[in-house]
Enzyme design. Sequence first.
Site, mmCIF file in Angstrom:
data_model
loop_
_atom_site.group_PDB
_atom_site.id
_atom_site.type_symbol
_atom_site.label_atom_id
_atom_site.label_comp_id
_atom_site.label_asym_id
_atom_site.label_seq_id
_atom_site.Cartn_x
_atom_site.Cartn_y
_atom_site.Cartn_z
ATOM 1 N N ARG A 108 -9.324 0.273 -4.152
ATOM 2 C CA ARG A 108 -8.023 0.890 -3.924
ATOM 3 C C ARG A 108 -7.809 0.929 -2.427
ATOM 4 O O ARG A 108 -8.347 1.803 -1.733
ATOM 5 C CB ARG A 108 -7.998 2.301 -4.514
ATOM 6 C CG ARG A 108 -6.752 3.146 -4.188
ATOM 7 C CD ARG A 108 -5.512 2.483 -4.654
ATOM 8 N NE ARG A 108 -4.297 3.283 -4.539
ATOM 9 C CZ ARG A 108 -3.244 2.888 -3.818
ATOM 10 N NH1 ARG A 108 -3.292 1.762 -3.108
ATOM 11 N NH2 ARG A 108 -2.145 3.602 -3.822
ATOM 12 N N HIS A 136 17.416 5.661 -0.542
ATOM 13 C CA HIS A 136 16.181 4.892 -0.377
ATOM 14 C C HIS A 136 15.045 5.552 -1.159
ATOM 15 O O HIS A 136 14.786 6.736 -0.974
ATOM 16 C CB HIS A 136 15.823 4.848 1.121
ATOM 17 C CG HIS A 136 14.604 4.029 1.422
ATOM 18 N ND1 HIS A 136 13.577 4.507 2.190
ATOM 19 C CD2 HIS A 136 14.251 2.778 1.064
ATOM 20 C CE1 HIS A 136 12.637 3.575 2.296
ATOM 21 N NE2 HIS A 136 13.026 2.509 1.622
ATOM 22 N N TYR A 195 -0.077 11.738 -4.309
ATOM 23 C CA TYR A 195 -1.267 12.343 -4.919
ATOM 24 C C TYR A 195 -1.097 13.843 -5.162
ATOM 25 O O TYR A 195 -1.902 14.667 -4.741
ATOM 26 C CB TYR A 195 -2.509 12.066 -4.059
ATOM 27 C CG TYR A 195 -2.857 10.590 -3.988
ATOM 28 C CD1 TYR A 195 -3.309 9.915 -5.121
ATOM 29 C CD2 TYR A 195 -2.710 9.870 -2.810
ATOM 30 C CE1 TYR A 195 -3.617 8.560 -5.064
ATOM 31 C CE2 TYR A 195 -3.014 8.521 -2.749
ATOM 32 C CZ TYR A 195 -3.472 7.879 -3.871
ATOM 33 O OH TYR A 195 -3.769 6.533 -3.820
ATOM 34 N N CYS A 230 -9.514 6.826 -9.026
ATOM 35 C CA CYS A 230 -8.183 6.833 -8.424
ATOM 36 C C CYS A 230 -7.313 7.877 -9.128
ATOM 37 O O CYS A 230 -7.383 8.031 -10.352
ATOM 38 C CB CYS A 230 -7.554 5.452 -8.559
ATOM 39 S SG CYS A 230 -5.891 5.393 -7.882
ATOM 40 N N HIS A 278 9.057 -4.277 -1.838
ATOM 41 C CA HIS A 278 10.442 -4.576 -1.489
ATOM 42 C C HIS A 278 10.829 -6.004 -1.849
ATOM 43 O O HIS A 278 12.010 -6.317 -1.961
ATOM 44 C CB HIS A 278 10.667 -4.380 0.029
ATOM 45 C CG HIS A 278 10.618 -2.945 0.460
ATOM 46 N ND1 HIS A 278 9.492 -2.363 0.972
ATOM 47 C CD2 HIS A 278 11.568 -1.974 0.460
ATOM 48 C CE1 HIS A 278 9.733 -1.091 1.275
ATOM 49 N NE2 HIS A 278 10.985 -0.824 0.972
#
Lengths: 574, 574
Positions: free
Chosen positions: A239, A140, A421, A286, A164
């Site tokens: 974001r 996964h 991140y 971001c 998904h």
Amino acid sequence: MRLLWRTFQGLAKSRNRRLLATTTTRWSGRNQEEREQRQDHQWSHPDSRLEQLLYATYWAGGLALAYHWLGPKKTDLLAKEAPAGKDDEEEVARLWHVTVRSDLPTYKQAQVESHNSAEARIWVTYGLGVYDVTDFAENHPGGDKIMMAAGSAIDPFWAIYQQHNTLEVLELLEGFRIGNLEGGLAETSVETELGSPWAQEPQRHALLKPASKRPFNAEPPIGMLAENFLTPNELFYVRNHLPVPVITEAEYELEIETGCAKPPLTLTLAGIRALPKHSVTAAIMCGGNRRSEMTKFKAVKGLSWGAGAVGNAKWSGARLCDVLAQQGVKPDETRHVIFEGADLDPTSHPYGASIPLAKALDPRGDVLLAYEMNDEPLSRDHGYPIRVIVPGTVGARNVKWLTRIVVADQESDSHWQQNDYKGFSPSTDWDTVDFSKSDAIQAMPVTSAICTPQPGSRVRVDEDKDGGHVTVRGYAWSGGGRKIVRVDLTNDEGQSWHVAELEQEDQPDGRHYGWSLWTARLPVTEAQRKGGDLEIWAKAVDSAYNVQPEKFEHIWNLRGVLANAYHKVRVKLV
Amino acid sequence: MRLLWRTFQGLAKSRNRRLLATTTTRWSGRNQEEREQRQDHQWSHPDSRLEQLLYATYWAGGLALAYHWLGPKKTDLLAKEAPAGKDDEEEVARLWHVTVRSDLPTYKQAQVESHNSAEARIWVTYGLGVYDVTDFAENHPGGDKIMMAAGSAIDPFWAIYQQHNTLEVLELLEGFRIGNLEGGLAETSVETELGSPWAQEPQRHALLKPASKRPFNAEPPIGMLAENFLTPNELFYVRNHLPVPVITEAEYELEIETGCAKPPLTLTLAGIRALPKHSVTAAIMCGGNRRSEMTKFKAVKGLSWGAGAVGNAKWSGARLCDVLAQQGVKPDETRHVIFEGADLDPTSHPYGASIPLAKALDPRGDVLLAYEMNDEPLSRDHGYPIRVIVPGTVGARNVKWLTRIVVADQESDSHWQQNDYKGFSPSTDWDTVDFSKSDAIQAMPVTSAICTPQPGSRVRVDEDKDGGHVTVRGYAWSGGGRKIVRVDLTNDEGQSWHVAELEQEDQPDGRHYGWSLWTARLPVTEAQRKGGDLEIWAKAVDSAYNVQPEKFEHIWNLRGVLANAYHKVRVKLV
């Protein structure tokens, strides 16, 4: 039946998706950019099975409604009579999990629940489908987070993490199908759109270009970005990691737990507004800004941001250092300040992140409990009513809809702090990555981007006594309060560099949190004119004389963050 | 006469140079590296003519002695009978200015003094030569600093800035010769070596490799640098801008002027030692570290440093923030703290530099009035008795032999703050440079270097079950207290990167002032073995995820500072 199929299609595609919220949500997942964001959202807290089921029930409202409309028998027929053309494959696949497979057995909910470990086999449900994903679990892409749905429904997770919802994933899932869930979703209470977490998303400016719609992530056209030193609020990139929470001023409370002698503090919005008001001009960027350039070198996982996942605003609010000092918090190099938002993941865990206590306590750190953005109240997309502004630090730590602050001995244990991140070596891949070995991004590296001209555009050559010139404009910024001291431009691959004029605030180094806009007039040679094509490079230098790296090749990382190589734009000369 | 010539040569070359200090000083100027340091030392304060003359008189002691030994007539003959071979040209040239030219007139000192401006023509003297340098003045590599000697002697300046002592410069000067100085140097008092500013230079470790001898600038062998996390004091690179002053503990005083309500403070060494003692591990790096690599791309001006102009030590002393707070200094983003050393230039101006007040007042800035280096008293070369340590900041601001601290509204006006130690665009050259347009270097950018293996060395490939490996070791550091978070190595030009193991202190980011040592085992392929050559690259990443640039081409600057491109070392495999 074909008529019914067409009606279903029409409903799904129409603007009026209220009655088919979950289904229509899935339709938007075909977007290529959204597919790339696998891994972009994961969740980190296993939770009680009961809570998951309750949540799943709640979330499945939209799906249940579709089910109610079409029913098992109808969808069974639908599936069989659905158009068989290649273009329609994905649309058909979207119905599989709401379709009874008469070739497979039926299981009770309790049977599913007992299969909740690798030893007992891992079963999950999706709609009325039952799936054994044991053999898939270790592959996964989201790692062991799949275990949060073991023995229960994946619907609530997929409703948020729409990456998904692609043909590939749906086919993969259907391959694991082992049966039908007894009663299917018929027992689930039918809810209206009001029950969807996406029901109350704010209106957005038509110019914001989404990298994903749910959660909403969008950037303005980069060509407009350098037009304003302070980015207009409605064009400021958004974001969101989760649905936008609904918070009223009356309800809003901010809890502050410092672990010091003083008892926890609860501040209302009025209470925060009553504190001394401070303002700071700060760019927020971001961590994935310019990812779309990095992924061209080699594919990365994440939202496909252009160079517009950054904005510059004047933020106003109370200083966190004042509030913490008032609570008796003393400097401690080992401690952290955890922020939690009102935006909840499917397990009711909030978005969270942390920063070192030293940054929070530093008066020069200018960390704000902000309620204004460019002198207006924060919009819902930007964290109404309170967002923490951590100047110089990656956007992910500037938590929106701030509801809780905890001074703690450890960093936030949120997914976004621990397993996202972070930067890695170019040779680290998804097989070898170990997020625990890398430092959470805090201050961002130096970067710049050319806003005009835009790639592929036709550019007029200005004539003056020195010959032909083109005018180039953009932004530059560095984290940690480091001022931009120079931006260099070249249109001959670095044979000659031209220093841009800077537009920036007169702020001291170390506290220079706003971006710098810049303009350069680049001479164009006769040979370049004849060639017709021009490639322009920009690189910025900050006050620590750090410079951008030349290219993405050697800074590539699997999550596509920290994409700060030279910005290169190829244009046609007119 | 030939015998006398040989005697002169012998004296000049012998170890016993006491009696010919100035002359022998000049001999060392033949070093290629020293020639490259033109511009490395300049001075910024014009001063009273009288003071210059007094100073010149004082300094010219060594030269005068040579003159006394040989006398005008002797040198006149010497010059005529000196060996005429090409190898001897430079040696002959060194005698021109102490030789009477019978083809030229004789001028009185007062006549020379009256020619002290472009309008009146610019005359200078050197030894007993009189020169009209009016037409050269605007091409002087040191800019208008040449005017400091207008109407007077250049001897004291050249005695320190020995980059002038090359055949080219001597020929250039002799070309401007217009006469002989009446009385020559006969009137100058004869002084012994004790009168020379270089007379009391400390002893240095034989392993320190000089980039220049006077002033003394030297680095340890880079192969030894990564052997110790704390660099041994005697192998710590030395960067002196002027002669090393002689200071006794009894005499030492530090003046502190804050401009605040409190009167200026004078601290003795005992007084500083009586303040609370703090220690910080900090690397100090010269702004010109690794210049020798940058100059290979295109020539730069400055001392030819390898990668060894850096060291890491534990420094101990009083905190400057405590002293300033005690004096009532309040935070002010616009102010600066100026440091002055006891090392004086020929116009009696001290070496000076400044840092922002914000850095000085920040307890996390860890600025120290240091009296210990690795638990030993500072050596004279490192600033005995007190040096300011400004962790994370370029070496030039870590002023040695600290005698005065001034809190001021402006930066230091010293040459080293205003007209040196600044970065520029690669296209800025000596014709276009404007030092006032660039920011003084404070925090340094991220960098790294491979210490072993060394370039060109023969490296044994270690065999183990994974195949062949070579072990690579080096240092990495970033300014501003930014921790090194990763060092990547490649031996296939970045096709694959290998993450090094780090050895570093457990210090918080923003206060991680020490360097990191690192070790990596790089796999070697069969093809690489057969090829025999291996090029290894190192690049470091700091906590703001700033990375080193790939190559020098795009960060080149005319002074050769900030040379932080990837470190690349080519070796031979055994």
